[in-house]
Scaffold this motif. Structure first.
Motif, PDB file in Angstrom:
ATOM      1  N   ARG A 132     -24.227  44.692 112.380  1.00 11.97           N
ATOM      2  CA  ARG A 132     -23.581  43.539 111.743  1.00 11.97           C
ATOM      3  C   ARG A 132     -23.829  43.540 110.238  1.00 11.97           C
ATOM      4  O   ARG A 132     -22.923  43.275 109.448  1.00 11.97           O
ATOM      5  N   ALA A 133     -25.064  43.888 109.843  1.00  7.44           N
ATOM      6  CA  ALA A 133     -25.370  43.932 108.414  1.00  7.44           C
ATOM      7  C   ALA A 133     -24.657  45.101 107.736  1.00  7.44           C
ATOM      8  O   ALA A 133     -24.154  44.972 106.618  1.00  7.44           O
ATOM      9  N   LEU A 178     -20.690  45.233 106.298  1.00 12.34           N
ATOM     10  CA  LEU A 178     -20.233  44.787 104.976  1.00 12.34           C
ATOM     11  C   LEU A 178     -20.510  45.846 103.909  1.00 12.34           C
ATOM     12  O   LEU A 178     -20.435  45.578 102.720  1.00 12.34           O
ATOM     13  N   LEU A 208     -28.697  36.913 116.031  1.00 11.78           N
ATOM     14  CA  LEU A 208     -27.289  37.097 116.379  1.00 11.78           C
ATOM     15  C   LEU A 208     -26.692  35.735 116.706  1.00 11.78           C
ATOM     16  O   LEU A 208     -27.421  34.797 117.033  1.00 11.78           O
ATOM     17  N   ALA A 212     -18.158  38.258 109.579  1.00 16.52           N
ATOM     18  CA  ALA A 212     -18.283  38.300 108.123  1.00 16.52           C
ATOM     19  C   ALA A 212     -17.218  39.205 107.499  1.00 16.52           C
ATOM     20  O   ALA A 212     -16.753  38.955 106.390  1.00 16.52           O
TER      21      ALA A 212
END
Lengths: 297, 257
Positions: free
Chosen positions: B166-167, B170, B105, B118
């Motif tokens: 977080r991944a 997207l 992170l 992102a």
């Protein structure tokens, strides 16, 4: 942790006594053996003089020198930061060409004596640079406001050509050190941070701008600030190319008044006036960052 | 006349998300990480990769999203070949989400900013759009109450769940898990595996490098056992654990079970 009590031991006392003895001996040698006539009273007039024509107090040689040193250091610092960052980015670039170019530059700058660099730059490049900037051609009469501006922020129009080349030389030379600090800062960030950026689809520049640099700026601050303090000190070497900064004014004054000790002690005090507050500021900055880091940990 | 001639030329079929053929990768020190390795992963499949350390499991994942460059062979991700073409590389990186053993992170950003970054930079979403998605994901992985915290204020399990969110922000088509629970305290492994289990149930294509045999047995469709960069055995997970074919597989399983 308990606060440390300030206490003097016998050894401390002896050392202080010894130090005082050495200083007294030096003072004795100078005043008695060299038969040196101390004349501190002559110094203040070289700091400020009363201008009878305008009826105002004006900065004299030493103070003007101090201001020139200040202007020189300020602009050279800014330029060195910008250029140093660019060189650091080139050093970690993906392009072998850029890496080699930047490497050659930093190695050259770090492995040559500053004096030699100053002479090289001054004699080979100064004329070209001045020609390019065109600052040698400012007409004092036709642009009074430009003259004023130039005098306040750089140097009087007549001296602006050597001033700008000294400035650039100093900045180029210091930027090699700035670049090393920035590069070390970037490399100190754990590889996983770059990998996370890559996995998220960030470009190299975005990774650097939003993830790597924000983390490393904090770590780079103390050494960068320290480098800027040493830039102030290093600025004294441009006295060899007749830039009228503090050291140059000091040597001129000494040559005309023979007040060797008074002049150089005053010059030393004036340099301290510039560098010591900066050093304290660096220290404060360090403590603040440490506290911030402790709190977030 | 085929509708998609260029993809047909690549042998692309809609079911295969990952197609690796004869991939070789040797590190600078001479260590062979992948030795003529081939692998197909179908859409929605959960594949667990096991093997002793140094078997090339992590390298396998890292080659898929371009963190490591392969020496020879071919990789096709969802119909896009991983080659020198930078547009292809970027397209593939955007299809693949990755979760690391050490979370990775961004320590200078809050949990919410970590997940927004992102979305804002790569997908050019507005702050409001990104926030909506971020908060929804944080809710799903159970750390919505930590949105304004910084990573080092969170437990390891919470950090890893944030990393997964977080991944996922997207909308990847494939998720790679590189020993995602290996750095966690035992009592936190469960909460991360739960999130991965839910993800599998939702139909995400997943490649999981893991030592969690319980998870492999329960959640995965297929298990690959590899050693020294080669595939030793590959089988549907039920069959893999009950009737391993190779002696080496049986030996390995007896050591870790």
């Amino acid at each position: 942790m308990y606060a440390k009590r300030l206490s003097l031991s016998l050894l401390d006392g002896l050392l202080l006594l010894l130090l005082a003895g050495v200083l007294a001996f030096l003072g004795y040698r100078v005043s008695v053996q060299l038969n040196y006539q101390w004349n501190w009273g002559a110094i203040p007039q070289f700091l400020f003089r009363y201008d009878a024509e305008s009826g105002r107090w004006m900065a004299n040689y030493l103070t003007q020198g101090l201001l020139t040193t200040l202007r020189l250091s300020l602009w050279a610092s800014l330029l060195a930061l910008v250029f140093g960052f660019a060189v650091a980015l080139a050093r970690i670039s993906n392009s072998l060409y850029l890496r080699l170019l930047a490497r050659t530059f930093t190695e050259l700058m770090r492995n040559l004596p500053p004096l030699v660099i100053i002479f090289l730059f001054y004699y080979f490049l100064a004329d070209q640079l001045v020609f390019l900037t065109g600052s040698g051609r400012i007409d004092a009469d036709s642009h009074p406001w430009l003259t004023r501006l130039s005098t306040i922020f750089l140097a009087p129009p007549a001296q602006i050509a050597p001033f700008v080349s000294a400035l650039i030389t100093l900045a180029v030379f210091e930027s090699a050190y700035v670049a090393e600090i920035v590069r070390a800062g970037i490399l100190s960030i754990y590889r996983g941070q770059w990998e996370a950026c890559h996995a998220l689809g960030l470009s190299r520049w975005q990774s650097l701008r939003y993830v790597i640099l924000p983390q490393t700026l904090r770590r780079m601050m103390p050494p960068l600030a320290g480098q800027l303090v040493s830039l102030i000190k290093d600025s004294s070497i441009v006295s060899v190319i007749a830039i009228q900064e503090l050291t140059y004014q000091g040597s001129q004054l000494m040559a005309s008044t023979y007040l060797t000790f008074e002049v150089w002690l005053t010059v030393a005090a004036m340099y301290l006036l510039l560098t010591f507050p900066c050093s304290i500021l660096v220290e404060r900055l360090n403590q603040r960052l440490n506290r911030l880091q402790e709190r977030s940990a | 006349m085929p509708l998609l001639p260029e993809t047909n030329n690549l042998g692309f079929d809609r079911e295969n998300m990952v197609k690796m053929r004869d991939v070789c990768k040797t590190y600078a020190g001479g260590v062979v990480a992948l030795d003529h390795f081939s692998l197909d992963v179908r859409r929605g499949e959960v594949l667990v990769i096991i093997g002793p350390s140094g078997a090339g499991k992590s390298t396998l994942l890292r080659c898929l999203n371009g963190l490591e460059l392969i020496d020879s062979g071919s990789i096709v991700i969802d119909g896009i070949p991983l080659d020198k073409n930078e547009a292809n590389q970027l397209a593939i990186r955007r299809k693949i989400g990755m979760v690391f053993q050490s979370f990775n992170l961004f320590p200078h950003l809050s949990v919410q900013e970590n997940i927004n970054l992102a979305q804002r930079l790569v997908q050019k979403k507005s702050p409001a759009q990104a926030n909506t998605i971020t908060r929804d994901l944080l809710h799903r992985v159970g750390v919505l109450d930590k949105a304004m915290r910084y990573p080092d204020e969170l437990s390891g399990g919470q950090q890893q769940r944030v990393a997964i969110a977080r991944a996922l922000a997207l909308y990847p088509k494939i998720m790679l898990f590189d020993e995602a629970t290996s750095a966690l305290d035992p009592e936190m492994i469960g909460e991360v595996l739960d999130v991965m289990r839910n993800l599998a149930a939702e139909g995400m294509t997943m490649l999981v490098v893991s030592h969690e045999m319980g998870f492999a047995r329960e959640v995965s469709d297929r298990v690959v056992f590899m050693e020294e960069g080669r595939k030793v055995e590959e089988a549907a997970s039920a069959k893999f654990f009950t009737q391993p074919q190779q002696a080496r597989t049986r030996e390995f399983l007896s050591q870790i079970l």
